[in-house]
Design a protein around this motif. Structure first.
Motif, PDB file in Angstrom:
ATOM      1  N   CYS A 190      27.914   9.040  49.547  1.00  0.00           N
ATOM      2  CA  CYS A 190      29.092   9.574  48.853  1.00  0.00           C
ATOM      3  C   CYS A 190      30.222   9.996  49.788  1.00  0.00           C
ATOM      4  CB  CYS A 190      28.689  10.726  47.936  1.00  0.00           C
ATOM      5  SG  CYS A 190      28.043  12.203  48.768  1.00  0.00           S
ATOM      6  N   SER A 191      29.915  10.873  50.741  1.00  0.00           N
ATOM      7  CA  SER A 191      30.969  11.383  51.619  1.00  0.00           C
ATOM      8  C   SER A 191      31.425  10.334  52.624  1.00  0.00           C
ATOM      9  CB  SER A 191      30.489  12.641  52.346  1.00  0.00           C
ATOM     10  OG  SER A 191      29.183  12.480  52.850  1.00  0.00           O
ATOM     11  N   GLN A 192      30.530   9.421  52.989  1.00  0.00           N
ATOM     12  CA  GLN A 192      30.903   8.330  53.890  1.00  0.00           C
ATOM     13  C   GLN A 192      31.953   7.446  53.237  1.00  0.00           C
ATOM     14  OE1 GLN A 192      27.844   5.417  54.242  1.00  0.00           O
ATOM     15  NE2 GLN A 192      28.962   4.125  55.688  1.00  0.00           N
ATOM     16  N   LEU A 193      31.803   7.184  51.935  1.00  0.00           N
ATOM     17  CA  LEU A 193      32.762   6.354  51.204  1.00  0.00           C
ATOM     18  C   LEU A 193      34.145   6.988  51.211  1.00  0.00           C
ATOM     19  CD1 LEU A 193      33.363   3.954  49.229  1.00  0.00           C
ATOM     20  CD2 LEU A 193      32.837   5.568  47.388  1.00  0.00           C
ATOM     21  N   VAL A 194      34.208   8.286  50.903  1.00  0.00           N
ATOM     22  CA  VAL A 194      35.495   8.987  50.884  1.00  0.00           C
ATOM     23  C   VAL A 194      36.098   9.033  52.280  1.00  0.00           C
ATOM     24  CG1 VAL A 194      36.651  11.153  50.346  1.00  0.00           C
ATOM     25  CG2 VAL A 194      34.738  10.379  48.924  1.00  0.00           C
ATOM     26  N   TRP A 195      35.256   9.342  53.266  1.00  0.00           N
ATOM     27  CA  TRP A 195      35.712   9.402  54.661  1.00  0.00           C
ATOM     28  C   TRP A 195      36.299   8.061  55.090  1.00  0.00           C
ATOM     29  CZ3 TRP A 195      33.273   6.491  58.629  1.00  0.00           C
ATOM     30  CH2 TRP A 195      33.788   6.719  59.919  1.00  0.00           C
ATOM     31  N   ARG A 196      35.584   6.978  54.779  1.00  0.00           N
ATOM     32  CA  ARG A 196      36.017   5.651  55.223  1.00  0.00           C
ATOM     33  C   ARG A 196      37.320   5.238  54.552  1.00  0.00           C
ATOM     34  NH1 ARG A 196      34.049   2.427  59.533  1.00  0.00           N
ATOM     35  NH2 ARG A 196      35.719   0.894  59.600  1.00  0.00           N
ATOM     36  N   ALA A 197      37.473   5.587  53.281  1.00  0.00           N
ATOM     37  CA  ALA A 197      38.686   5.213  52.556  1.00  0.00           C
ATOM     38  C   ALA A 197      39.928   5.763  53.252  1.00  0.00           C
ATOM     39  CB  ALA A 197      38.611   5.726  51.118  1.00  0.00           C
ATOM     40  N   TRP A 198      39.810   6.966  53.793  1.00  0.00           N
ATOM     41  CA  TRP A 198      40.940   7.572  54.501  1.00  0.00           C
ATOM     42  C   TRP A 198      40.948   7.207  55.982  1.00  0.00           C
ATOM     43  CZ3 TRP A 198      45.270   9.563  52.747  1.00  0.00           C
ATOM     44  CH2 TRP A 198      45.323   9.955  51.419  1.00  0.00           C
ATOM     45  N   TYR A 199      39.789   7.020  56.569  1.00  0.00           N
ATOM     46  CA  TYR A 199      39.701   6.679  57.992  1.00  0.00           C
ATOM     47  C   TYR A 199      40.412   5.355  58.282  1.00  0.00           C
ATOM     48  CZ  TYR A 199      37.588   5.631  62.542  1.00  0.00           C
ATOM     49  OH  TYR A 199      37.386   5.317  63.869  1.00  0.00           O
ATOM     50  N   ASP A 200      40.274   4.407  57.369  1.00  0.00           N
ATOM     51  CA  ASP A 200      40.920   3.107  57.565  1.00  0.00           C
ATOM     52  C   ASP A 200      42.442   3.197  57.475  1.00  0.00           C
ATOM     53  OD1 ASP A 200      38.550   1.831  58.020  1.00  0.00           O
ATOM     54  OD2 ASP A 200      38.345   1.002  55.990  1.00  0.00           O
ATOM     55  N   LEU A 201      42.953   4.343  57.050  1.00  0.00           N
ATOM     56  CA  LEU A 201      44.398   4.586  57.054  1.00  0.00           C
ATOM     57  C   LEU A 201      44.819   5.413  58.263  1.00  0.00           C
ATOM     58  CD1 LEU A 201      45.028   5.488  53.299  1.00  0.00           C
ATOM     59  CD2 LEU A 201      45.406   3.290  54.435  1.00  0.00           C
ATOM     60  N   GLY A 202      43.869   5.677  59.148  1.00  0.00           N
ATOM     61  CA  GLY A 202      44.167   6.465  60.340  1.00  0.00           C
ATOM     62  C   GLY A 202      44.049   7.958  60.136  1.00  0.00           C
ATOM     63  N   VAL A 203      43.405   8.389  59.049  1.00  0.00           N
ATOM     64  CA  VAL A 203      43.237   9.813  58.754  1.00  0.00           C
ATOM     65  C   VAL A 203      41.766  10.177  58.941  1.00  0.00           C
ATOM     66  CG1 VAL A 203      43.500  11.640  57.044  1.00  0.00           C
ATOM     67  CG2 VAL A 203      45.141   9.739  57.114  1.00  0.00           C
ATOM     68  N   GLU A 204      41.464  11.028  59.912  1.00  0.00           N
ATOM     69  CA  GLU A 204      40.092  11.442  60.216  1.00  0.00           C
ATOM     70  C   GLU A 204      39.771  12.718  59.445  1.00  0.00           C
ATOM     71  OE1 GLU A 204      36.816  11.567  60.718  1.00  0.00           O
ATOM     72  OE2 GLU A 204      37.164  10.367  62.546  1.00  0.00           O
ATOM     73  N   LEU A 205      38.863  12.612  58.477  1.00  0.00           N
ATOM     74  CA  LEU A 205      38.506  13.758  57.646  1.00  0.00           C
ATOM     75  C   LEU A 205      37.169  14.387  58.028  1.00  0.00           C
ATOM     76  CD1 LEU A 205      39.564  12.556  54.074  1.00  0.00           C
ATOM     77  CD2 LEU A 205      40.866  13.912  55.726  1.00  0.00           C
ATOM     78  N   ASP A 206      36.437  13.772  58.954  1.00  0.00           N
ATOM     79  CA  ASP A 206      35.181  14.369  59.417  1.00  0.00           C
ATOM     80  C   ASP A 206      35.524  15.404  60.484  1.00  0.00           C
ATOM     81  OD1 ASP A 206      32.651  15.060  60.160  1.00  0.00           O
ATOM     82  OD2 ASP A 206      32.081  13.082  60.931  1.00  0.00           O
ATOM     83  N   TYR A 207      35.500  16.667  60.107  1.00  0.00           N
ATOM     84  CA  TYR A 207      36.072  17.709  60.968  1.00  0.00           C
ATOM     85  C   TYR A 207      35.336  17.870  62.294  1.00  0.00           C
ATOM     86  CZ  TYR A 207      32.647  21.498  60.668  1.00  0.00           C
ATOM     87  OH  TYR A 207      31.538  22.275  60.817  1.00  0.00           O
ATOM     88  N   ASN A 208      34.027  17.500  62.357  1.00  0.00           N
ATOM     89  CA  ASN A 208      33.303  17.652  63.626  1.00  0.00           C
ATOM     90  C   ASN A 208      32.975  16.320  64.297  1.00  0.00           C
ATOM     91  OD1 ASN A 208      31.245  16.679  62.052  1.00  0.00           O
ATOM     92  ND2 ASN A 208      29.986  18.519  62.150  1.00  0.00           N
ATOM     93  N   GLY A 209      33.340  15.215  63.671  1.00  0.00           N
ATOM     94  CA  GLY A 209      33.176  13.908  64.295  1.00  0.00           C
ATOM     95  C   GLY A 209      31.756  13.516  64.613  1.00  0.00           C
ATOM     96  N   GLY A 210      30.776  13.968  63.844  1.00  0.00           N
ATOM     97  CA  GLY A 210      29.371  13.685  64.117  1.00  0.00           C
ATOM     98  C   GLY A 210      28.960  12.276  63.744  1.00  0.00           C
ATOM     99  N   THR A 211      27.676  11.972  63.971  1.00  0.00           N
ATOM    100  CA  THR A 211      27.161  10.652  63.610  1.00  0.00           C
ATOM    101  C   THR A 211      27.029  10.503  62.098  1.00  0.00           C
ATOM    102  OG1 THR A 211      24.875  11.413  63.843  1.00  0.00           O
ATOM    103  CG2 THR A 211      25.897  10.430  65.778  1.00  0.00           C
TER     104      THR A 211
END
Length: 227
Positions: A190-211
């Motif tokens: 679930c959260s990977q999908l939301v993260w990726r949708a924005w990450y591909d626009l250059g917006v990093e939403l994973d606040y700690n950048g973990g695996t």
């Protein structure tokens, strides 16, 4: 003890998946059932799990929320009129700390991206023919009484629509049970999908950048705010 519990949950996920693969699925989903698992978990993953569990518990405590159970029922797409419990606008992030997209998820919570006031796109696991990335009715507040909506600060209407389009591109992809493989593009939790949708626009939403990117991670960074 924590490591043993986490390993057990991952093992159960594999077992559940193997069982689900024997069930009847729609023709277009047959090729999406071949999910691979890494034999070794990356260093630091257990620390991320514990951190995610702690952050989720603190969120619940700070918001004085009550735990809610996931409603595992089929819902209509593009419900009319606007569904009870509709939240957010196009591109916004919906979050509940106490729901689960999969019973095997080692950190609680569930996340979705808003298509519009009628529908969301969410990744769900262990749901047989609705497993993976699907449209769901935007009744998130009805399903999860502790749900909140977040918006990406400064994002334009065009960017928000592009994030939704990115999520739409992944529709009918399978669920990703390897939570430490957040960079996969062939399966999503679930959260990977939301993260990726924005990450591909250059917006990093994973606040700690973990695996892994847990649902709580989407709410803690400086690039989002509650609405």
């Amino acid at each position: 003890m924590y490591k043993m519990k986490i390993m057990l949950s991952l093992a159960l996920a594999v077992s559940f998946l193997a069982t689900n693969q024997q069930n009847n699925v729609k023709a277009e989903e047959v090729n999406d059932q071949n999910i691979e698992f890494k034999s070794t978990i990356p260093e630091g993953y257990y620390d991320e799990v514990l951190e995610g569990q702690k952050d989720t518990a603190e969120y619940i405590k700070n918001m004085q929320l009550e735990n809610q159970k996931l409603t595992n029922s089929d819902v209509e797409t593009f419900a009319v009129p606007i569904p009870d419990g509709s939240m957010g606008n196009t591109g916004d992030i919906l979050y509940t700390p106490s729901g689960f997209s999969s019973t095997s998820l080692p950190v609680g919570g569930h996340a979705a991206i808003v298509v519009d006031r009628y529908s969301t796109i969410e990744a769900m696991g262990l749901r047989q023919d609705t497993d993976g990335v699907r449209y769901w009715t935007n009744n998130f507040k009805e399903r999860y009484k502790d749900a909140r909506a977040y918006t990406v600060i400064g994002a334009t209407a065009s960017q928000k629509q592009s994030a939704v389009n990115n999520a739409k591109y992944e529709l009918y992809d399978p669920y990703n049970y390897s939570f430490y493989e957040k960079t996969r593009t062939d399966a999503f939790y679930c959260s990977q999908l939301v993260w990726r949708a924005w990450y591909d626009l250059g917006v990093e939403l994973d606040y700690n950048g973990g695996t892994a990117v847990w649902p709580i991670d989407l709410t803690k960074g400086s690039k989002v705010k509650a609405i």
